[in-house]
Design a protein around this motif. Sequence first.
Motif, PDB file in Angstrom:
ATOM      1  N   UNK A  62       0.943  -1.222   0.068  1.00  0.00           N
ATOM      2  CA  UNK A  62      -0.070   0.049  -0.197  1.00  0.00           C
ATOM      3  C   UNK A  62       0.964   1.379   0.010  1.00  0.00           C
ATOM      4  N   UNK A  63       1.832   1.283   0.833  1.00  0.00           N
ATOM      5  CA  UNK A  63       2.916   2.535   0.800  1.00  0.00           C
ATOM      6  C   UNK A  63       3.516   2.628  -0.385  1.00  0.00           C
ATOM      7  N   UNK A  64       3.969   1.663  -1.085  1.00  0.00           N
ATOM      8  CA  UNK A  64       4.654   2.009  -2.444  1.00  0.00           C
ATOM      9  C   UNK A  64       3.581   2.263  -3.669  1.00  0.00           C
ATOM     10  N   UNK A  65       2.369   1.993  -3.388  1.00  0.00           N
ATOM     11  CA  UNK A  65       1.325   2.763  -4.138  1.00  0.00           C
ATOM     12  C   UNK A  65       0.970   3.956  -3.927  1.00  0.00           C
ATOM     13  N   UNK A  66       0.937   4.400  -2.802  1.00  0.00           N
ATOM     14  CA  UNK A  66       0.897   5.940  -2.491  1.00  0.00           C
ATOM     15  C   UNK A  66       2.225   6.622  -2.608  1.00  0.00           C
ATOM     16  N   UNK A  67       3.295   6.139  -2.633  1.00  0.00           N
ATOM     17  CA  UNK A  67       4.414   6.787  -3.032  1.00  0.00           C
ATOM     18  C   UNK A  67       4.385   7.100  -4.379  1.00  0.00           C
ATOM     19  N   UNK A  68       4.033   6.263  -5.252  1.00  0.00           N
ATOM     20  CA  UNK A  68       3.631   6.655  -6.630  1.00  0.00           C
ATOM     21  C   UNK A  68       2.798   7.726  -6.887  1.00  0.00           C
ATOM     22  N   UNK A  69       1.507   7.915  -6.140  1.00  0.00           N
ATOM     23  CA  UNK A  69       0.615   9.174  -6.310  1.00  0.00           C
ATOM     24  C   UNK A  69      -0.393   8.888  -4.991  1.00  0.00           C
ATOM     25  N   UNK A  70      -0.280   9.667  -4.313  1.00  0.00           N
ATOM     26  CA  UNK A  70      -1.020   9.660  -3.091  1.00  0.00           C
ATOM     27  C   UNK A  70      -2.439   9.694  -3.525  1.00  0.00           C
ATOM     28  N   UNK A  71      -2.846   9.920  -4.618  1.00  0.00           N
ATOM     29  CA  UNK A  71      -4.424   9.840  -5.110  1.00  0.00           C
ATOM     30  C   UNK A  71      -4.675   8.352  -5.249  1.00  0.00           C
ATOM     31  N   UNK A  72      -3.656   7.413  -5.236  1.00  0.00           N
ATOM     32  CA  UNK A  72      -3.956   5.928  -5.152  1.00  0.00           C
ATOM     33  C   UNK A  72      -4.901   5.732  -4.119  1.00  0.00           C
ATOM     34  N   UNK A  73      -4.799   6.609  -3.106  1.00  0.00           N
ATOM     35  CA  UNK A  73      -5.538   6.201  -1.702  1.00  0.00           C
ATOM     36  C   UNK A  73      -6.884   5.938  -1.702  1.00  0.00           C
ATOM     37  N   UNK A  74      -7.583   6.320  -2.952  1.00  0.00           N
ATOM     38  CA  UNK A  74      -8.943   6.074  -3.201  1.00  0.00           C
ATOM     39  C   UNK A  74      -9.214   4.557  -3.291  1.00  0.00           C
ATOM     40  N   UNK A  75      -8.223   3.737  -3.768  1.00  0.00           N
ATOM     41  CA  UNK A  75      -8.319   2.237  -3.760  1.00  0.00           C
ATOM     42  C   UNK A  75      -8.535   1.737  -2.342  1.00  0.00           C
ATOM     43  N   UNK A 103     -11.833  14.033   4.193  1.00  0.00           N
ATOM     44  CA  UNK A 103     -10.522  13.783   3.830  1.00  0.00           C
ATOM     45  C   UNK A 103     -10.522  13.238   2.306  1.00  0.00           C
ATOM     46  N   UNK A 104     -11.335  12.464   1.593  1.00  0.00           N
ATOM     47  CA  UNK A 104     -11.229  11.866   0.292  1.00  0.00           C
ATOM     48  C   UNK A 104     -11.618  12.835  -0.509  1.00  0.00           C
ATOM     49  N   UNK A 105     -12.419  13.921  -0.178  1.00  0.00           N
ATOM     50  CA  UNK A 105     -12.860  14.991  -1.168  1.00  0.00           C
ATOM     51  C   UNK A 105     -11.581  15.838  -1.484  1.00  0.00           C
ATOM     52  N   UNK A 106     -10.772  16.094  -0.443  1.00  0.00           N
ATOM     53  CA  UNK A 106      -9.612  16.993  -0.454  1.00  0.00           C
ATOM     54  C   UNK A 106      -8.206  16.334  -0.630  1.00  0.00           C
ATOM     55  N   UNK A 107      -8.297  14.997  -1.012  1.00  0.00           N
ATOM     56  CA  UNK A 107      -6.963  14.099  -1.194  1.00  0.00           C
ATOM     57  C   UNK A 107      -6.219  14.804  -2.292  1.00  0.00           C
ATOM     58  N   UNK A 108      -4.851  14.939  -1.880  1.00  0.00           N
ATOM     59  CA  UNK A 108      -4.128  15.354  -3.145  1.00  0.00           C
ATOM     60  C   UNK A 108      -3.739  14.337  -4.043  1.00  0.00           C
ATOM     61  N   UNK A 109      -3.729  14.671  -5.401  1.00  0.00           N
ATOM     62  CA  UNK A 109      -3.534  13.632  -6.383  1.00  0.00           C
ATOM     63  C   UNK A 109      -2.424  14.150  -7.249  1.00  0.00           C
ATOM     64  N   UNK A 110      -1.630  13.146  -7.993  1.00  0.00           N
ATOM     65  CA  UNK A 110      -0.406  13.555  -8.790  1.00  0.00           C
ATOM     66  C   UNK A 110       0.802  13.918  -8.019  1.00  0.00           C
ATOM     67  N   UNK A 111       0.934  13.599  -6.910  1.00  0.00           N
ATOM     68  CA  UNK A 111       1.886  13.691  -6.011  1.00  0.00           C
ATOM     69  C   UNK A 111       2.221  12.752  -5.105  1.00  0.00           C
ATOM     70  N   UNK A 112       3.663  12.233  -4.965  1.00  0.00           N
ATOM     71  CA  UNK A 112       3.923  11.251  -4.091  1.00  0.00           C
ATOM     72  C   UNK A 112       3.666  11.392  -2.482  1.00  0.00           C
TER      73      UNK A 112
END
Length: 186
Positions: A62-75, A103-112
């Motif tokens: 999970x941490x690896x996926x979020x390192x790629x893009x924090x927007x992956x948290x929606x998974x 929290x998920x509405x304001x989730x940053x995407x496109x950044x590690x």
Amino acid sequence: MQAALSEPSRDRSARMAAAPCAKSNRAMRSLSITAFATLALLAAGMPSPAAADDLEAEIIEIAEALREDFGNAVRWKPTNPQINAISHKLRDAEWLRAYVELTYRNLPTGQSAAKPGQTEITVIGPDLGELPGGYRQQIDHFRPGTAIYGFRYTEPGKDVGMRYDGLFRVDGKWFLIPKAWRAFGK
């Protein structure tokens, strides 16, 4: 022939015949105690030693996926049943649901989720002492036995870095509520 055996001989014969059963009974008691201890750990939200390695690998994934893009948290956005499973009371679930939506509405995407150079991942939890103090202050809002995990990105050889918490696992499925204790703030 049985009548010819004296009383002490009969006792000895009975003990000899029971010896394999006694060993078997001891083995079964040992197995039962081990199984009970494992079930008690699982019921308390604590993984068995073998399962702990699997949990750590899953958290690192999970941490690896979020390192790629924090927007992956929606998974790993929690469902209502998952929120209900970790909430102590109905009101706690309502607060968590509102917090999750915000929290998920304001989730940053496109950044590690990690800073440059933070290539190491350390898993934290379920020991509350490893997690932010807010969890200890708000633990009564979580169902007893709820295990809370997190992870930390660090540069090699360093202990400090970007820390994320609020990973939960219900029915074999992970979900993320970053800084979940904040849902119950004053």
